[in-house]
Scaffold this motif. Structure first.
Motif, PDB file in Angstrom:
ATOM      1  N   GLN B  73      -0.176 -16.176  -5.529  1.00 33.07           N
ATOM      2  CA  GLN B  73      -0.173 -14.854  -4.891  1.00 33.07           C
ATOM      3  C   GLN B  73       0.380 -14.899  -3.467  1.00 33.07           C
ATOM      4  N   VAL B  74       0.746 -13.700  -3.021  1.00 30.87           N
ATOM      5  CA  VAL B  74       1.330 -13.560  -1.695  1.00 30.87           C
ATOM      6  C   VAL B  74       0.581 -12.446  -0.964  1.00 30.87           C
ATOM      7  N   CYS B  75       0.204 -12.714   0.270  1.00 29.98           N
ATOM      8  CA  CYS B  75      -0.439 -11.681   1.091  1.00 29.98           C
ATOM      9  C   CYS B  75       0.619 -11.105   2.028  1.00 29.98           C
ATOM     10  N   VAL B  76       0.772  -9.800   1.968  1.00 30.36           N
ATOM     11  CA  VAL B  76       1.813  -9.129   2.751  1.00 30.36           C
ATOM     12  C   VAL B  76       1.174  -8.199   3.772  1.00 30.36           C
ATOM     13  N   LYS B  77       1.635  -8.308   4.990  1.00 32.76           N
ATOM     14  CA  LYS B  77       1.217  -7.372   6.042  1.00 32.76           C
ATOM     15  C   LYS B  77       2.145  -6.168   5.936  1.00 32.76           C
ATOM     16  N   MET B  78       1.592  -5.030   5.531  1.00 37.13           N
ATOM     17  CA  MET B  78       2.442  -3.863   5.312  1.00 37.13           C
ATOM     18  C   MET B  78       2.981  -3.346   6.646  1.00 37.13           C
ATOM     19  N   LEU B  79       4.227  -2.912   6.589  1.00 36.30           N
ATOM     20  CA  LEU B  79       4.866  -2.379   7.796  1.00 36.30           C
ATOM     21  C   LEU B  79       5.028  -0.855   7.714  1.00 36.30           C
ATOM     22  N   ALA B  80       5.350  -0.365   6.532  1.00 33.26           N
ATOM     23  CA  ALA B  80       5.565   1.083   6.389  1.00 33.26           C
ATOM     24  C   ALA B  80       5.447   1.491   4.925  1.00 33.26           C
ATOM     25  N   SER B  81       5.016   2.730   4.702  1.00 35.96           N
ATOM     26  CA  SER B  81       4.871   3.260   3.339  1.00 35.96           C
ATOM     27  C   SER B  81       4.890   4.787   3.409  1.00 35.96           C
ATOM     28  N   PRO B  82       5.643   5.426   2.520  1.00 34.03           N
ATOM     29  CA  PRO B  82       5.759   6.889   2.610  1.00 34.03           C
ATOM     30  C   PRO B  82       4.650   7.612   1.840  1.00 34.03           C
ATOM     31  N   ILE B  83       4.529   8.903   2.125  1.00 33.26           N
ATOM     32  CA  ILE B  83       3.671   9.782   1.309  1.00 33.26           C
ATOM     33  C   ILE B  83       4.615  10.613   0.435  1.00 33.26           C
ATOM     34  N   ASN B  84       4.703  10.239  -0.828  1.00 35.38           N
ATOM     35  CA  ASN B  84       5.567  10.957  -1.767  1.00 35.38           C
ATOM     36  C   ASN B  84       4.761  11.998  -2.544  1.00 35.38           C
ATOM     37  N   PRO B  85       5.434  13.036  -3.056  1.00 30.78           N
ATOM     38  CA  PRO B  85       4.718  14.011  -3.886  1.00 30.78           C
ATOM     39  C   PRO B  85       3.968  13.352  -5.051  1.00 30.78           C
ATOM     40  N   SER B  86       4.544  12.299  -5.626  1.00 21.05           N
ATOM     41  CA  SER B  86       3.868  11.654  -6.760  1.00 21.05           C
ATOM     42  C   SER B  86       2.600  10.932  -6.302  1.00 21.05           C
ATOM     43  N   ASP B  87       2.569  10.459  -5.043  1.00 20.08           N
ATOM     44  CA  ASP B  87       1.330   9.864  -4.515  1.00 20.08           C
ATOM     45  C   ASP B  87       0.232  10.918  -4.478  1.00 20.08           C
ATOM     46  N   ILE B  88       0.628  12.117  -4.052  1.00 15.96           N
ATOM     47  CA  ILE B  88      -0.339  13.221  -3.971  1.00 15.96           C
ATOM     48  C   ILE B  88      -0.840  13.585  -5.366  1.00 15.96           C
ATOM     49  N   ASN B  89       0.095  13.644  -6.314  1.00 16.38           N
ATOM     50  CA  ASN B  89      -0.298  13.973  -7.693  1.00 16.38           C
ATOM     51  C   ASN B  89      -1.214  12.913  -8.296  1.00 16.38           C
ATOM     52  N   ARG B  90      -0.979  11.648  -7.931  1.00 16.73           N
ATOM     53  CA  ARG B  90      -1.857  10.580  -8.436  1.00 16.73           C
ATOM     54  C   ARG B  90      -3.281  10.780  -7.918  1.00 16.73           C
TER      55      ARG B  90
END
Lengths: 374, 374
Positions: B73-90
């Motif tokens: 496994q790999v541990c990733v420090k997140m830098l950026a992530s968007p809010i997409n309409p499908s995220d909202i629907n989920r």
């Protein structure tokens, strides 16, 4: 045809005069050039319209003068021709492809060769023929067309099926072929199942081992209609109101979800077809009897991956498809002759054209297909 | 992130306890078996929802305990992530594919490798990676996944494009490929042209010599919007009200009628796309921002031979398409890096997540795509 002569007079005084005049002029020319050698058709009784509009007010029954049968032409005594919805739309002027007015109504039919031009080979008096591809002007007693326009069919073909084979049964045959690869054991769903196309779909699907799920309107006698369709081979028949449930698929016993659906009605009846379709399924629209549009939710496209298409027989009636078209007609007529393809029709004497037209226009309630018998 | 600690307490008392408990349990097990050799992730700040419902009321910002980074496994420090309409629907629970609750929000994003398990090859600390195919749980500061789930991208990739490339630009790229064969000189029509997909369609079409006809909403500043889209390469931009004419095609100058249309709105905006399409054209629906259905007349199917289809990126995000998906992502990121593919975004610090969510939910009017910066 009591009113025929009166109508002739009126018609000649109106726009039809030019149509008759051109016939007369070609007749005079022919007489001058070829003198007594010219073969003439008999005079023809025809349903003609001078303007586009409501078929029951713009059509007139008149007698057309004899025309010359040129050397490569064939004169056919028409035996039968149906009144199809597309014939009505052509007269109304709402059909994308329509003849110039004044015009004789009708688009398909069957007749017997009456006389042939001197250069005609392969056809002779008494042969049973249909215009193939179909073309305008079949609602008359004698039709003259180039020999290439006529397709000779088996003399044993049942007349009423020969008259109606090219539009509706061919539509059913093509729709089962042109959109989705169907295998034995698959299923299809359709509304308007009592239409001729609907009845043909049931039977043609059955021959291939394909199940059919059929939707009919709610009306008195629907149980009897269900039995009739089941006798043709329908697996399931539902009235629209039976399908006002959340999970229509729960109503199916041992039939896979359909991958293909046919819609000839629109509105809610189209939505019912969509309700049955499986993931990735296709609905083909070929008619709009309710005059209501088709309404589809976004999620049916995105998540259910449905495709909506349309079918217009016209693309199968072009000159470059003539051979294929005739082969299919022969196949369908063979089935009809063997009693394997059948559908309800009402044969109506030409003299009763007005009543047949009213029935075809839906003015007298639900009626079987009206087929004029000349 | 002033409220984070309070929320943690509440969350642990609620359903999230089980999520944390399982993390704690696996932690204990790992400690027992591998003693001091286990690599642990840092604690992770995450946007979590315990139930489906309105995103602004069901999401909580909490701190998740460290988890073990297993050998592959790999541990990733997140830098950026968007809010997409499908995220909202989920989160709302209306998306057909959704993670089990409790869950961390988000589906795509970009991060930097923080630590790797002992068996990991090909990735090391400092590498820039995206989850590819994308997968749930990107709205948190540290994400641990199997090495196969991460795709290493060029360190020169612009962070905000790397965070957003897999959902919207990929949709635009696939929709231009998957339905109709387009050649240079052809044209497409789309509504929702200001969306990221819309902006990408304009640019990706332009690279291939394909003209774009773009439909936008009527709103203050529409002239400015038109100019912005034209600067991206749009050939024509119309507001919906400009298209309330009988013959929309008369508005086109030197552009052929489009053979392909994209709809992400529904209702009247979808009908406007249909109005432009040429005979035999296809409209692809990939969104339904107006929440209104698509209504189509029968004649558009039969006589205009239109096809209506749907597009869902999901089918391109399956494991068997992983290689293709990554190649396309690389191509798109290369374009972004060269400044050839651009679109409007607003980078928002994670602490301002609530405001970003409100903007993404449309509560603050029209806003650019919200991208969380961790």
């Amino acid at each position: 045809m009591a009113v025929a002569r009166t109508v002739v007079v009126k018609a000649v005084n109106a726009g039809l005069w030019s149509l008759q005049r051109s016939r007369s002029r070609s007749l005079q020319q022919a007489q001058t050039v070829r003198a007594l050698s010219a073969i003439m058709s008999p005079p023809s009784k025809a349903v003609v319209y001078e303007h586009h509009g409501p078929p029951d007010s713009v059509t007139r029954l008149i007698e057309l003068s004899p025309v010359e049968v040129k050397e490569n032409q064939v004169c056919v005594k028409m035996l039968a021709s149906p009144i199809n919805p597309s014939d009505i739309n052509r007269i109304e002027g709402v059909y994308p492809v329509r003849p110039q007015v004044p015009a004789v109504g009708g688009y398909e039919g069957v007749g017997e060769v009456y006389s042939v031009g001197s250069a005609v080979t392969g056809l002779s008096a008494g042969d049973l023929v249909i215009p193939s591809p179909p073309s305008s002007g079949t609602w008359q007693t004698y039709v003259v067309k180039d020999q290439d326009m006529w397709h000779k069919i088996s003399k044993d073909s049942p007349i009423e099926y020969a008259a109606t084979v090219t539009v509706n049964p061919l539509t059913a045959l093509r729709m089962l072929e042109d959109f989705v690869t169907l295998n034995s054991g698959d299923s299809i769903v359709q509304n308007g199942a009592t239409s001729i196309v609907g009845q043909c779909v049931i039977q043609l699907a059955r021959f291939r081992g394909i199940h059919s799920i059929n939707i009919i309107r709610d009306r008195a006698g629907s149980d009897e209609v269900k039995e009739r369709l089941k006798a043709l081979g329908a697996d399931e028949v539902f009235t629209e109101s039976q399908l006002e449930v959340k999970n229509v698929k729960g109503l199916l016993s041992n039939i896979p979800e359909p991958t293909l659906g046919f819609n000839c009605i629109g509105g809610n009846a189209a939505s019912l077809v969509l309700k049955f379709l499986r993931q990735g399924g296709t609905m083909v629209t070929y008619g709009g009897m309710s005059k209501k549009p088709i309404t589809v939710s976004t999620s049916l496209f995105i998540f259910k991956d449905l495709s909506l298409r349309g079918f217009w027989l016209q693309k199968w009636l072009s000159a470059d498809k003539a051979k294929e078209c005739r082969d299919m007609v022969d196949y369908l007529l063979c089935l009809a002759q063997e009693g394997k393809l059948k559908y309800e029709m009402e044969l109506v004497p030409f003299d009763n054209f007005r009543t047949a037209l009213d029935k075809a226009l839906g003015k007298l309630g639900s009626q079987p297909k009206q087929v004029i018998k000349f």
